[in-house]
Design a protein around this motif. Structure first.
Motif, PDB file in Angstrom:
ATOM      1  N   MET A   1       1.044  -1.183   0.087  1.00  0.00           N
ATOM      2  CA  MET A   1       0.643   0.098  -0.162  1.00  0.00           C
ATOM      3  C   MET A   1       0.663   1.020  -0.162  1.00  0.00           C
ATOM      4  SD  MET A   1      -2.272   1.211   2.699  1.00  0.00           S
ATOM      5  CE  MET A   1      -1.280   2.024   3.935  1.00  0.00           C
ATOM      6  N   ASN A   2       0.626   2.364  -0.460  1.00  0.00           N
ATOM      7  CA  ASN A   2       1.533   3.202  -1.091  1.00  0.00           C
ATOM      8  C   ASN A   2       0.539   4.509   0.031  1.00  0.00           C
ATOM      9  OD1 ASN A   2       2.281   5.810  -1.430  1.00  0.00           O
ATOM     10  ND2 ASN A   2       1.940   5.624  -4.157  1.00  0.00           N
ATOM     11  N   PRO A   3       1.639   4.581   0.709  1.00  0.00           N
ATOM     12  CA  PRO A   3       1.151   6.165   1.825  1.00  0.00           C
ATOM     13  C   PRO A   3       0.962   7.312   1.020  1.00  0.00           C
ATOM     14  CG  PRO A   3       3.515   5.405   2.555  1.00  0.00           C
ATOM     15  CD  PRO A   3       2.702   5.025   1.091  1.00  0.00           C
ATOM     16  N   ILE A   4       1.326   7.686  -0.349  1.00  0.00           N
ATOM     17  CA  ILE A   4       1.128   9.497  -0.776  1.00  0.00           C
ATOM     18  C   ILE A   4      -0.296   9.466  -1.331  1.00  0.00           C
ATOM     19  CG2 ILE A   4       2.203  10.098  -2.356  1.00  0.00           C
ATOM     20  CD1 ILE A   4       3.754   9.874  -0.067  1.00  0.00           C
ATOM     21  N   ILE A   5      -1.081  10.222  -1.272  1.00  0.00           N
ATOM     22  CA  ILE A   5      -2.374  10.913  -1.516  1.00  0.00           C
ATOM     23  C   ILE A   5      -1.922  11.560  -2.385  1.00  0.00           C
ATOM     24  CG2 ILE A   5      -4.464  11.294  -1.097  1.00  0.00           C
ATOM     25  CD1 ILE A   5      -4.464  10.562   0.975  1.00  0.00           C
ATOM     26  N   GLN A   6      -2.398  12.182  -3.417  1.00  0.00           N
ATOM     27  CA  GLN A   6      -1.705  12.793  -4.356  1.00  0.00           C
ATOM     28  C   GLN A   6      -2.772  13.809  -4.600  1.00  0.00           C
ATOM     29  OE1 GLN A   6       1.132  13.473  -6.258  1.00  0.00           O
ATOM     30  NE2 GLN A   6       1.665  11.830  -5.136  1.00  0.00           N
ATOM     31  N   LEU A   7      -2.599  15.626  -4.446  1.00  0.00           N
ATOM     32  CA  LEU A   7      -3.595  16.226  -4.947  1.00  0.00           C
ATOM     33  C   LEU A   7      -3.105  16.997  -5.759  1.00  0.00           C
ATOM     34  CD1 LEU A   7      -6.436  18.310  -3.983  1.00  0.00           C
ATOM     35  CD2 LEU A   7      -5.130  18.984  -2.211  1.00  0.00           C
ATOM     36  N   THR A   8      -3.900  17.038  -6.886  1.00  0.00           N
ATOM     37  CA  THR A   8      -4.204  18.059  -8.473  1.00  0.00           C
ATOM     38  C   THR A   8      -4.836  17.889  -9.031  1.00  0.00           C
ATOM     39  OG1 THR A   8      -4.145  15.975  -9.697  1.00  0.00           O
ATOM     40  CG2 THR A   8      -1.937  15.789  -8.662  1.00  0.00           C
ATOM     41  N   GLN A  65      -9.758   5.853  -6.280  1.00  0.00           N
ATOM     42  CA  GLN A  65      -9.659   5.213  -4.965  1.00  0.00           C
ATOM     43  C   GLN A  65      -8.974   3.663  -6.238  1.00  0.00           C
ATOM     44  OE1 GLN A  65     -14.355   5.058  -3.840  1.00  0.00           O
ATOM     45  NE2 GLN A  65     -12.940   4.454  -1.691  1.00  0.00           N
ATOM     46  N   ARG A  66      -8.094   3.159  -5.096  1.00  0.00           N
ATOM     47  CA  ARG A  66      -7.537   1.987  -5.602  1.00  0.00           C
ATOM     48  C   ARG A  66      -7.635   0.972  -6.494  1.00  0.00           C
ATOM     49  NH1 ARG A  66      -4.948   2.589  -0.666  1.00  0.00           N
ATOM     50  NH2 ARG A  66      -5.401   1.672   0.165  1.00  0.00           N
ATOM     51  N   GLU A  67      -9.169   1.119  -5.792  1.00  0.00           N
ATOM     52  CA  GLU A  67      -9.870  -0.680  -6.600  1.00  0.00           C
ATOM     53  C   GLU A  67     -10.453  -0.098  -8.543  1.00  0.00           C
ATOM     54  OE1 GLU A  67     -12.939   1.250  -3.944  1.00  0.00           O
ATOM     55  OE2 GLU A  67     -10.352   0.697  -3.839  1.00  0.00           O
ATOM     56  N   GLY A  68      -9.968   1.243  -8.553  1.00  0.00           N
ATOM     57  CA  GLY A  68     -11.036   1.893  -9.493  1.00  0.00           C
ATOM     58  C   GLY A  68     -12.172   3.125  -8.991  1.00  0.00           C
ATOM     59  N   SER A  69     -12.557   2.623  -7.847  1.00  0.00           N
ATOM     60  CA  SER A  69     -13.951   3.333  -8.170  1.00  0.00           C
ATOM     61  C   SER A  69     -13.308   5.234  -7.767  1.00  0.00           C
ATOM     62  CB  SER A  69     -14.766   3.310  -6.292  1.00  0.00           C
ATOM     63  OG  SER A  69     -14.904   1.735  -6.311  1.00  0.00           O
ATOM     64  N   LEU A 107     -22.175  11.004   4.456  1.00  0.00           N
ATOM     65  CA  LEU A 107     -21.580  10.097   3.577  1.00  0.00           C
ATOM     66  C   LEU A 107     -22.200   9.092   4.287  1.00  0.00           C
ATOM     67  CD1 LEU A 107     -17.543  10.567   2.684  1.00  0.00           C
ATOM     68  CD2 LEU A 107     -19.405  10.116   1.231  1.00  0.00           C
ATOM     69  N   ASP A 108     -22.582   8.073   3.504  1.00  0.00           N
ATOM     70  CA  ASP A 108     -23.067   6.295   4.789  1.00  0.00           C
ATOM     71  C   ASP A 108     -21.645   5.907   5.554  1.00  0.00           C
ATOM     72  OD1 ASP A 108     -25.538   6.973   3.395  1.00  0.00           O
ATOM     73  OD2 ASP A 108     -25.924   6.188   1.972  1.00  0.00           O
ATOM     74  N   GLN A 109     -20.971   5.965   4.663  1.00  0.00           N
ATOM     75  CA  GLN A 109     -19.517   5.082   5.091  1.00  0.00           C
ATOM     76  C   GLN A 109     -18.252   6.331   4.634  1.00  0.00           C
ATOM     77  OE1 GLN A 109     -19.822   1.175   4.214  1.00  0.00           O
ATOM     78  NE2 GLN A 109     -18.947   1.555   2.319  1.00  0.00           N
ATOM     79  N   PRO A 110     -17.214   6.296   5.356  1.00  0.00           N
ATOM     80  CA  PRO A 110     -15.757   7.150   5.130  1.00  0.00           C
ATOM     81  C   PRO A 110     -15.507   6.418   3.508  1.00  0.00           C
ATOM     82  CG  PRO A 110     -15.429   5.437   7.154  1.00  0.00           C
ATOM     83  CD  PRO A 110     -17.161   5.657   6.787  1.00  0.00           C
ATOM     84  N   ILE A 111     -14.576   7.506   2.329  1.00  0.00           N
ATOM     85  CA  ILE A 111     -13.963   6.632   1.614  1.00  0.00           C
ATOM     86  C   ILE A 111     -12.714   6.552   2.070  1.00  0.00           C
ATOM     87  CG2 ILE A 111     -13.449   7.424  -0.391  1.00  0.00           C
ATOM     88  CD1 ILE A 111     -15.473   9.928  -0.490  1.00  0.00           C
ATOM     89  N   GLY A 112     -12.791   5.239   1.335  1.00  0.00           N
ATOM     90  CA  GLY A 112     -11.171   4.886   1.590  1.00  0.00           C
ATOM     91  C   GLY A 112     -10.117   4.402   0.305  1.00  0.00           C
ATOM     92  N   SER A 113      -9.205   3.544   1.119  1.00  0.00           N
ATOM     93  CA  SER A 113      -7.846   3.615  -0.372  1.00  0.00           C
ATOM     94  C   SER A 113      -7.837   4.773  -1.379  1.00  0.00           C
ATOM     95  CB  SER A 113      -8.663   1.912  -1.129  1.00  0.00           C
ATOM     96  OG  SER A 113      -9.451   1.196  -0.080  1.00  0.00           O
TER      97      SER A 113
END
Length: 120
Positions: A1-8, A65-69, A107-113
């Motif tokens: 798992m990559n711990p980095i999140i890009q803001l672009t 998200q990682r799985e493509g969502s 949100l019904d649940q938090p957004i992850g990945s």
């Protein structure tokens, strides 16, 4: 798992977020203080958005998200978001590096990945 999140996207300054370093940030807070029943530590997204300086035409944020969502939020909602980066004293896993929460049950649940957040 990559711990980095890009803001672009439609920003003056694209930035890289590394939630693994936020444990040392004085802006962190207990999630339970803002989200009853949620254990862990969080950071507001707004200061990072301000640092990136969204362009005037930016109206939405797309969360990849990682799985493509993908999830699309109005920029006003993204400004109220909180990124949870730790739970029970440990990094978020699975679903890390951070979970995006919105106040007021938007949100019904938090957004992850999350891999990338793009302003459009």
């Amino acid at each position: 798992m990559n711990p980095i999140i890009q803001l672009t996207g439609k920003v003056t300054y694209p930035i890289t977020l590394d939630p693994t370093l936020w444990i040392f940030d004085d802006r962190r807070f207990e999630m339970a203080d803002r989200f009853p029943g949620v254990n862990g530590l969080g950071m507001e997204l707004a200061p990072f958005l301000d640092h990136a300086k969204p362009l005037p035409e930016a109206a939405k944020m797309v969360i990849y998200q990682r799985e493509g969502s993908q999830t699309v939020l109005p920029l006003e909602d993204a400004r109220t978001a909180v990124l949870q980066f730790a739970q029970e004293g440990k990094p978020i896993h699975p679903g890390g590096p951070a979970l995006l929460h919105l106040p007021d049950g938007k949100l019904d649940q938090p957004i992850g990945s999350i891999e990338k957040m793009e302003l459009v």
